[in-house]
Structures are given as C-alpha cells and as structure tokens.
Design a protein around this motif. Structure first.
Motif, PDB file in Angstrom:
ATOM      1  N   LEU A 167       0.826  -1.255  -0.151  1.00  0.00           N
ATOM      2  CA  LEU A 167       0.019  -0.060   0.232  1.00  0.00           C
ATOM      3  C   LEU A 167       0.877   1.192  -0.035  1.00  0.00           C
ATOM      4  N   GLN A 168       1.969   1.304   0.772  1.00  0.00           N
ATOM      5  CA  GLN A 168       2.727   2.243   0.927  1.00  0.00           C
ATOM      6  C   GLN A 168       3.440   2.598  -0.445  1.00  0.00           C
ATOM      7  N   ARG A 169       3.795   1.341  -1.188  1.00  0.00           N
ATOM      8  CA  ARG A 169       4.471   1.341  -2.657  1.00  0.00           C
ATOM      9  C   ARG A 169       3.807   2.339  -3.500  1.00  0.00           C
ATOM     10  N   ILE A 170       2.387   2.066  -3.459  1.00  0.00           N
ATOM     11  CA  ILE A 170       1.281   2.812  -4.490  1.00  0.00           C
ATOM     12  C   ILE A 170       0.786   4.050  -3.828  1.00  0.00           C
ATOM     13  N   ASN A 171       1.494   4.579  -2.755  1.00  0.00           N
ATOM     14  CA  ASN A 171       1.005   5.571  -2.020  1.00  0.00           C
ATOM     15  C   ASN A 171      -0.556   5.631  -1.653  1.00  0.00           C
ATOM     16  N   LYS A 172      -0.922   4.672  -1.229  1.00  0.00           N
ATOM     17  CA  LYS A 172      -2.374   4.312  -0.649  1.00  0.00           C
ATOM     18  C   LYS A 172      -2.498   3.963   0.945  1.00  0.00           C
ATOM     19  N   THR A 173      -3.387   3.999   1.418  1.00  0.00           N
ATOM     20  CA  THR A 173      -3.647   3.833   2.909  1.00  0.00           C
ATOM     21  C   THR A 173      -4.427   2.507   3.154  1.00  0.00           C
ATOM     22  N   ASN A 174      -4.555   2.135   4.438  1.00  0.00           N
ATOM     23  CA  ASN A 174      -5.522   0.702   4.715  1.00  0.00           C
ATOM     24  C   ASN A 174      -7.000   1.589   4.554  1.00  0.00           C
ATOM     25  N   LEU A 175      -7.174   2.667   4.745  1.00  0.00           N
ATOM     26  CA  LEU A 175      -8.549   3.278   4.984  1.00  0.00           C
ATOM     27  C   LEU A 175      -9.002   3.181   3.402  1.00  0.00           C
ATOM     28  N   TRP A 176      -7.929   3.636   2.532  1.00  0.00           N
ATOM     29  CA  TRP A 176      -8.278   3.816   1.184  1.00  0.00           C
ATOM     30  C   TRP A 176      -8.916   2.283   0.644  1.00  0.00           C
ATOM     31  N   LEU A 177      -8.137   1.538   1.082  1.00  0.00           N
ATOM     32  CA  LEU A 177      -8.348  -0.012   0.514  1.00  0.00           C
ATOM     33  C   LEU A 177     -10.029  -0.394   0.953  1.00  0.00           C
ATOM     34  N   ARG A 178      -9.899  -0.383   2.168  1.00  0.00           N
ATOM     35  CA  ARG A 178     -11.338  -0.921   2.791  1.00  0.00           C
ATOM     36  C   ARG A 178     -12.608   0.092   2.452  1.00  0.00           C
ATOM     37  N   GLN A 179     -12.268   1.186   1.907  1.00  0.00           N
ATOM     38  CA  GLN A 179     -13.378   2.035   1.321  1.00  0.00           C
ATOM     39  C   GLN A 179     -13.628   1.504  -0.257  1.00  0.00           C
ATOM     40  N   GLU A 180     -12.310   1.141  -0.907  1.00  0.00           N
ATOM     41  CA  GLU A 180     -12.757   0.632  -2.368  1.00  0.00           C
ATOM     42  C   GLU A 180     -13.288  -0.548  -2.024  1.00  0.00           C
ATOM     43  N   MET A 181     -13.000  -1.424  -1.154  1.00  0.00           N
ATOM     44  CA  MET A 181     -13.567  -3.122  -1.118  1.00  0.00           C
ATOM     45  C   MET A 181     -15.170  -2.729  -0.953  1.00  0.00           C
ATOM     46  N   LYS A 182     -15.423  -1.735   0.057  1.00  0.00           N
ATOM     47  CA  LYS A 182     -16.682  -1.619   0.465  1.00  0.00           C
ATOM     48  C   LYS A 182     -17.676  -1.300  -0.649  1.00  0.00           C
ATOM     49  N   LYS A 183     -17.016  -0.545  -1.729  1.00  0.00           N
ATOM     50  CA  LYS A 183     -17.740  -0.168  -3.101  1.00  0.00           C
ATOM     51  C   LYS A 183     -17.785  -1.070  -3.711  1.00  0.00           C
ATOM     52  N   LYS A 184     -17.208  -2.267  -3.757  1.00  0.00           N
ATOM     53  CA  LYS A 184     -17.293  -3.429  -4.492  1.00  0.00           C
ATOM     54  C   LYS A 184     -18.077  -4.521  -3.851  1.00  0.00           C
TER      55      LYS A 184
END
Length: 221
Positions: free
Chosen positions: A178-195
C-alpha cells in the motif's frame, strides 16, 4: 559377495524411496526451491549415501530420519499455505530491484545483491541494457523476473507499464505494498466496500494493476 549385493540392493531401494519422498513433498522446479526445501533435499540425500556406504547400518535406522524429514517438510509447507507471516519467514519476500526503470539500491543492499549479480541475470535473459527494463523482481527463490519496457510508436520512447501489486493475501492487508502505491489501509477498505466486500479476511487474493482490482474470495468450506 554378500556385501556387494547389499550395496546394490540398498542403492536401488534408496533411489526408489527418495523418488517417492520427493513425489509426496510436491512438484517444484529446481530454481523455485526454498531454503527449507534445499536443506531437506540435501539432508535426505546425505542420509541415503551414508546408508549405502555403511551396509552395517540397519535399514530402519536409515529410513526413519528420512521419513521424519519428509513429514517436517510437508507440515511446514502446509503451515506456509495457511499463514502469510510463516511463509515470509521461511521463504522470504520478493524484492523489486528495478522499479519503473529506476534501480532501488536500498533493496539491493537488503538482499546483499550487487550489480554484477544483476547484470549477470539480465544477460541470461538476453537483456543487454538496464535501460530496457521497466521492472526487475528478485524472487524468494533467487531467480530474477524481468518485465521489459514496451516500445511505443516512437522507438526513442517507452510506455510506462505497471505490475500486479498484491494488496491482500490470505485475508491479510499488505501494508508495504500500500505504501508503495501511496495508498492507505482506509483507502483500500473503502474501495472494497464499494465493491461489496466488507470483511477483508474473506478475501484470498486482491491485487491492483493499472487502476484496476482483481479479487478472489477464499473457498467456502
């Protein structure tokens, strides 16, 4: 004569036994062997040699440690399948040596990997110049996976590609990626919720490439 026949019998017997043991431990290419696999294979081979060279050693005493090593290897292999942390501990993690055409010297230092090693492995893949490489990943087996730059319509330019970035493995979020692509854990969880995925622990594998997700759920028991 009797000792000669014993050596012949033991050679054939241990040859067959080692084939069975390696077959039970699973199919893996030589270049993909982990340190654990390599240690087990060497020890089994040494035990077989000792048993053949010393006919006075009882067959059971030679077979027992070989079977025990096989059992240990199978148990650890199963454990590595169920636990990402255990797998990383035993097999290690792949390291990105060249990222988008830029050499990561820190990653090389961590792996005690020098430029001679890099150039040698690139030559083995018929790559003449580091400038032609978009990504180079040093796998846990020690082999180098290379993705070359894609040539555009103008031969002097190259299109920047991307590689598959695993963000979730076996239900565990890969914070480093996540750090490698400049994203956060919160961003990932939000994206997963959208799906429609609220419980990340139910996700077996989730990768991110060129702005798109690939998601695979764990098998239902």
């Amino acid at each position: 004569m009797e000792e000669f026949l014993t050596i012949i019998f033991r050679t054939i017997f241990f040859y067959a036994l080692i084939l069975v043991i390696f077959r039970l431990m699973g199919k893996r290419e030589i270049g993909e062997l982990s340190i654990l696999d390599l240690v087990v294979f060497i020890m089994i081979g040494e035990l077989a040699v000792v048993a053949i060279e010393r006919p006075t050693v009882k067959l059971f005493h030679a077979v027992l440690p070989m079977v025990l090593l096989m059992a240990v290897q199978i148990i650890m292999a199963i454990s590595s399948l169920k636990s990402k942390k255990f797998r990383d501990l035993v097999d290690g993690k792949p390291s990105i040596i060249i990222n988008r055409g830029k050499i990561d010297e820190e990653a090389m230092r961590k792996q005690r990997y020098n430029f001679d090693d890099l150039l040698t492995q690139l030559r083995e893949k018929d790559i003449r110049s580091i400038a032609d490489v978009e990504f180079a990943i040093l796998e846990s087996s020690g082999s180098l996976s290379v993705i070359e730059k894609q040539k555009g319509s103008d031969s002097s330019e190259a299109k920047s590609g991307d590689i598959t970035i695993p963000l979730i493995l076996d239900g565990t979020v890969e914070e480093e990626n996540l750090q490698r692509i400049n994203k956060t854990n919160l961003w990932l969880r939000q994206e997963m919720k959208k799906k429609g995925y609220r419980d990340l622990k139910k996700i077996s594998f989730c990768s991110y490439e060129n702005g798109k997700f690939y998601i695979d759920l764990m098998d239902e028991e």
